[in-house]
Design an enzyme around this catalytic site. Structure first.
Site, PDB file in Angstrom:
ATOM      1  N   CYS A 357      42.305  42.647  30.969  1.00 44.32           N
ATOM      2  CA  CYS A 357      41.099  41.959  31.447  1.00 44.32           C
ATOM      3  C   CYS A 357      39.929  42.877  31.799  1.00 44.32           C
ATOM      4  O   CYS A 357      38.786  42.567  31.421  1.00 44.32           O
ATOM      5  CB  CYS A 357      41.425  41.000  32.590  1.00 44.32           C
ATOM      6  SG  CYS A 357      42.817  41.421  33.620  1.00 44.32           S
ATOM      7  N   ARG A 386      53.811  48.395  32.052  1.00 44.57           N
ATOM      8  CA  ARG A 386      54.071  48.050  33.445  1.00 44.57           C
ATOM      9  C   ARG A 386      55.393  48.663  33.878  1.00 44.57           C
ATOM     10  O   ARG A 386      56.374  48.624  33.127  1.00 44.57           O
ATOM     11  CB  ARG A 386      54.112  46.527  33.629  1.00 44.57           C
ATOM     12  CG  ARG A 386      52.805  45.847  33.236  1.00 44.57           C
ATOM     13  CD  ARG A 386      52.889  44.347  33.367  1.00 44.57           C
ATOM     14  NE  ARG A 386      51.680  43.709  32.843  1.00 44.57           N
ATOM     15  CZ  ARG A 386      51.511  42.400  32.737  1.00 44.57           C
ATOM     16  NH1 ARG A 386      52.486  41.577  33.127  1.00 44.57           N
ATOM     17  NH2 ARG A 386      50.393  41.894  32.247  1.00 44.57           N
ATOM     18  N   GLN A 404      50.404  41.811  24.189  1.00 47.68           N
ATOM     19  CA  GLN A 404      50.045  40.416  24.447  1.00 47.68           C
ATOM     20  C   GLN A 404      49.024  39.940  23.418  1.00 47.68           C
ATOM     21  O   GLN A 404      48.165  40.714  22.991  1.00 47.68           O
ATOM     22  CB  GLN A 404      49.418  40.275  25.836  1.00 47.68           C
ATOM     23  CG  GLN A 404      50.329  40.615  26.991  1.00 47.68           C
ATOM     24  CD  GLN A 404      49.573  40.594  28.311  1.00 47.68           C
ATOM     25  OE1 GLN A 404      48.563  41.261  28.465  1.00 47.68           O
ATOM     26  NE2 GLN A 404      50.064  39.819  29.264  1.00 47.68           N
ATOM     27  N   ASP A 406      46.301  38.566  23.905  1.00 45.43           N
ATOM     28  CA  ASP A 406      45.543  38.369  25.142  1.00 45.43           C
ATOM     29  C   ASP A 406      44.116  37.932  24.843  1.00 45.43           C
ATOM     30  O   ASP A 406      43.461  38.497  23.961  1.00 45.43           O
ATOM     31  CB  ASP A 406      45.527  39.670  25.941  1.00 45.43           C
ATOM     32  CG  ASP A 406      45.354  39.439  27.430  1.00 45.43           C
ATOM     33  OD1 ASP A 406      45.283  38.267  27.827  1.00 45.43           O
ATOM     34  OD2 ASP A 406      45.306  40.427  28.174  1.00 45.43           O
ATOM     35  N   HIS A 408      40.293  36.313  26.741  1.00 40.95           N
ATOM     36  CA  HIS A 408      39.519  35.976  27.939  1.00 40.95           C
ATOM     37  C   HIS A 408      38.288  35.202  27.522  1.00 40.95           C
ATOM     38  O   HIS A 408      37.590  35.572  26.578  1.00 40.95           O
ATOM     39  CB  HIS A 408      39.138  37.239  28.708  1.00 40.95           C
ATOM     40  CG  HIS A 408      40.322  37.955  29.265  1.00 40.95           C
ATOM     41  ND1 HIS A 408      40.998  38.926  28.556  1.00 40.95           N
ATOM     42  CD2 HIS A 408      40.986  37.805  30.449  1.00 40.95           C
ATOM     43  CE1 HIS A 408      42.019  39.351  29.292  1.00 40.95           C
ATOM     44  NE2 HIS A 408      42.027  38.688  30.432  1.00 40.95           N
ATOM     45  N   LYS A 487      47.054  29.285  38.079  1.00 41.46           N
ATOM     46  CA  LYS A 487      47.397  29.363  36.661  1.00 41.46           C
ATOM     47  C   LYS A 487      48.265  28.191  36.230  1.00 41.46           C
ATOM     48  O   LYS A 487      48.940  27.556  37.040  1.00 41.46           O
ATOM     49  CB  LYS A 487      48.128  30.666  36.364  1.00 41.46           C
ATOM     50  CG  LYS A 487      49.446  30.838  37.121  1.00 41.46           C
ATOM     51  CD  LYS A 487      50.113  32.162  36.786  1.00 41.46           C
ATOM     52  CE  LYS A 487      51.409  32.340  37.561  1.00 41.46           C
ATOM     53  NZ  LYS A 487      52.144  33.557  37.173  1.00 41.46           N
ATOM     54  N   HIS A 533      41.655  33.639  31.876  1.00 38.98           N
ATOM     55  CA  HIS A 533      42.623  34.547  31.263  1.00 38.98           C
ATOM     56  C   HIS A 533      43.651  33.672  30.554  1.00 38.98           C
ATOM     57  O   HIS A 533      44.151  32.710  31.151  1.00 38.98           O
ATOM     58  CB  HIS A 533      43.371  35.375  32.312  1.00 38.98           C
ATOM     59  CG  HIS A 533      42.498  36.107  33.285  1.00 38.98           C
ATOM     60  ND1 HIS A 533      42.449  37.472  33.351  1.00 38.98           N
ATOM     61  CD2 HIS A 533      41.657  35.653  34.250  1.00 38.98           C
ATOM     62  CE1 HIS A 533      41.622  37.833  34.323  1.00 38.98           C
ATOM     63  NE2 HIS A 533      41.127  36.751  34.885  1.00 38.98           N
TER      64      HIS A 533
END
Length: 658
Positions: A357, A386, A404, A406, A408, A487, A533
């Site tokens: 992000c 992570r 991911q 991912d 946004h 979320k 997100h």
């Protein structure tokens, strides 16, 4: 006076302390007879727990899923007593023994090792306790008495020290010779725990800390009915057959090498094909939905993560690197030449990104944005890292490095609901394509969070409204939101009913504030955008792990690493087999020719183990007629088929992803 509110909104009043039994009896005698506990003010309590304050209650019977916690916690205590009976009450030290989503466990410190073979012996002792219907009894004790009772058990004394001074201390007895420091809940007597099974034994550090002693953890499960237990054990056996780690090795999909580091995945050619096909589909779907593909670095300055809040709220899960710059040179330090304390003071700290992000935010901030530009939808296959404890790593499902899909979305507040619904539509397309069922949860504000309560309420309501307008059922999971916003989490169900973490949609009013994101509205004023997100698959590694187990390794044809294998019955038909191979390859089919000098049965068995969707057997008859003998892994023997007809069939199957 104590006022108790029932699920229908009606209320009962009591002049003094009451109990679940008494409340159930006031409602109906049949409910009093079947009650095993209650959900009181959001907490599961048992029939032993006195109710001394007003609140909301729902009586639990064995038909309620929440009642399993009462049953399984009781089974854990029966396990603990059985182990003490067998190995000696003075020799066994007890850790903890909670109920879990799948069953229960208990941690033991004892002088001998418990093996898988010992579980049967422990089960028999548990059955004896159950048959005797030994009662559970709750006792409130003083801190001094508790210390005396557990003076020889260091683990219980440590737990006792963690109980706040103003909190009630209780123990639960099982029979006359076993007691445990416990808040409950438990059933009335051991005879109610009839359908149970011990499953495995493993090592577990006390309180999950590798600096503490390794204890022995015995896992088990329990259900109210034997039929439910048998069904669960059947699912476990089926799960073993589907284990993605075993199938990953059998099908040559991926590896994790200790010499490279735990939790880091290496994709072999077969696994890379599956991943590539999924990524191609995902990329095309993003393009159709108006997303712009971007790329961001894997490592960024630590200060960026301080601005985002990850440094304060997530740093125990992050990898940091100190970089010392000397003019044009830099030094990272190593085991042979570690950084000096002075160098560390001067170091520029970088973080390997755990999320994408902040990178997307920087790209948004790179220019002035108008209200006409919004919504802006960014997307990347972002690889993140992570820190996960080594004991929690598990194949593709729990790793340290993963990618991911991912994205946004930066939008105006008036566009928020529509954008959430657009993501939901995309998620449903994904689940439909892979034939997956699902459960939708909304995670609300956690204990540690950033931003105002007003922003959190606004964001949470936007998620609820989007789901309601699309007609989706959902569950509220209190406190399960990210630290920056609420979320939607969509748990994916596999072929045997297990839940997997999947798509997620998070509304964020906070990072736009922290990074001072703006757009110029039609009135010429700068306004704050809302950030969404979202990850459609979530982790690609976890998603493929899910698919391996969901399909038991037999991927749909469009995903299969090898879609067709051609098997000539002897070397005499290699030339015709090669013609078939070239035609399929030219049509874009992932095809292999098994030209090994071996018996046909061996070749067929080899293709079966590799779970190849189609085998084409060719011999004299097929060569003369220009056909192929088709064997489908799913449908069995399909007989002789014209080669063009087979080609049409498989191309349609691939195109339609059936």
């Amino acid at each position: 006076m104590i006022e108790i509110e029932l699920p229908d909104g009606s209320k009962l009043t009591f002049e003094s302390e009451t109990s679940v039994k008494e409340i159930a009896g006031r409602i109906a005698k049949s409910l009093e007879k079947n009650a095993v506990g209650a959900l009181f003010n959001g907490e599961i309590i048992d029939l032993h727990t006195p109710i001394r304050e007003s609140g909301k209650i729902r009586i639990l019977t064995p038909k309620d899923p929440e009642s399993l916690e009462i049953l399984r916690h009781s089974a854990a205590h029966i396990l603990a007593k059985a182990v003490k009976n067998i190995y000696g009450h003075d020799k066994v030290k007890l850790g903890i023994g909670p109920a879990t989503e799948e069953g229960f466990y208990y941690d033991f410190d004892l002088p001998v090792s418990i093996s898988e073979e010992d579980l049967e012996k422990i089960e028999k002792e548990m059955e004896r306790i159950v048959k005797a219907k030994e009662p559970f009894r709750r006792e409130k004790v003083t801190r001094e008495k508790a210390k005396e009772l557990f003076k020889d058990d260091p683990y219980k004394l440590e737990l006792l020290e963690a109980i706040p001074e103003d909190e009630e201390i209780t123990i639960y007895w099982l029979g006359e010779d076993f007691f445990d420091l416990c808040k409950g809940p438990h059933v009335e007597h051991a005879g109610m725990v009839k359908a149970f099974k011990l499953l495995s034994v493993a090592g577990a550090y006390w309180r999950g800390d590798s600096r503490n002693k390794m204890l022995q953890r015995v896992y088990g499960t329990a259900f109210w009915k034997k039929k439910e237990l048998d069904e669960y054990l059947h699912r476990l056996e089926e799960a073993k057959k589907r284990d993605h780690r075993v199938l990953g090795k059998q099908l040559d999909l991926f590896s994790i090498y200790e010499e490279a580091g735990p939790g880091l995945v290496f994709w072999h050619p077969n696994g890379a094909i599956i991943r590539q096909e999924i990524e191609k589909w995902v990329e095309e779907e993003h393009r159709k939905r108006g997303y712009q593909r971007i790329y961001t670095p894997h490592i960024m300055k630590a200060d960026l993560w301080k601005t985002s809040g990850h440094y304060n709220f997530y740093r125990e899960n992050m990898f940091f690197v100190p970089v010392v710059e000397h003019d044009e040179e830099q030094r990272l330090g190593n085991e042979e030449v570690p950084l000096t304390s002075e160098e560390i003071k001067e170091a520029h700290w970088y973080a390997v990104k755990p999320m994408n992000c902040p990178g997307h935010i920087l790209i948004y901030k790179s220019q002035v944005r108008s209200y006409r530009d919004l919504p802006i939808r960014f997307f990347e296959f972002g690889t993140v890292y992570r820190y996960e404890k080594s004991g929690s790593l598990h194949g593709l499902l729990r790793v340290r490095g993963f990618t991911q899909d991912d994205g946004h979305i930066f939008c105006r507040p008036d566009q928020l609901k529509e954008e959430i619904q657009g993501v939901l539509d995309y998620v449903m397309e994904l689940l439909s394509t892979f034939k997956l069922d699902y459960v939708i949860n909304i995670g609300t504000k956690p204990e540690k969070y950033i931003g105002s309560d007003e922003a959190w309420e606004h964001a949470t309501q936007a998620l609820i409204d989007a789901l309601k307008e699309r007609g989706f059922d959902y569950n509220i999971v209190e406190g399960d939101g990210a630290f920056y916003g609420p979320k939607i989490d969509i748990a994916v169900l596999d072929a045997i009913g297990r839940k997997w973490d999947g798509p997620t949609i998070q509304v964020d009013f906070n990072l736009p504030e922290r990074f001072d994101l703006t757009y110029v509205d039609k009135d010429g004023q700068k306004k704050r955008p809302v950030m969404v997100h979202r990850a459609i698959m979530g982790s690609i590694e976890r998603f493929i792990g899910l698919l391996i187990e969901h399909y038991a390794g037999l991927f749909p044809t469009w995903l299969a690493p090898t879609q067709v294998v051609i098997i000539p019955v002897s070397d005499k038909y290699l030339e015709y087999a090669d013609e078939v191979y070239e035609k399929l390859k030219g049509a874009g089919i992932r095809v292999k020719l098994d030209d090994e000098s071996a018996k046909v049965g061996y070749k067929i068995r080899k293709a079966e183990l590799m779970k190849i969707p189609y085998m084409l057997i060719v011999g004299e008859k097929e060569q003369q007629s220009g056909t192929v003998s088709v064997r489908s892994k799913r449908e069995g023997d399909l007989g002789a088929m014209d080669l063009n007809a087979f080609l049409d069939k498989i191309l349609t199957e691939i195109k339609e992803k059936t």
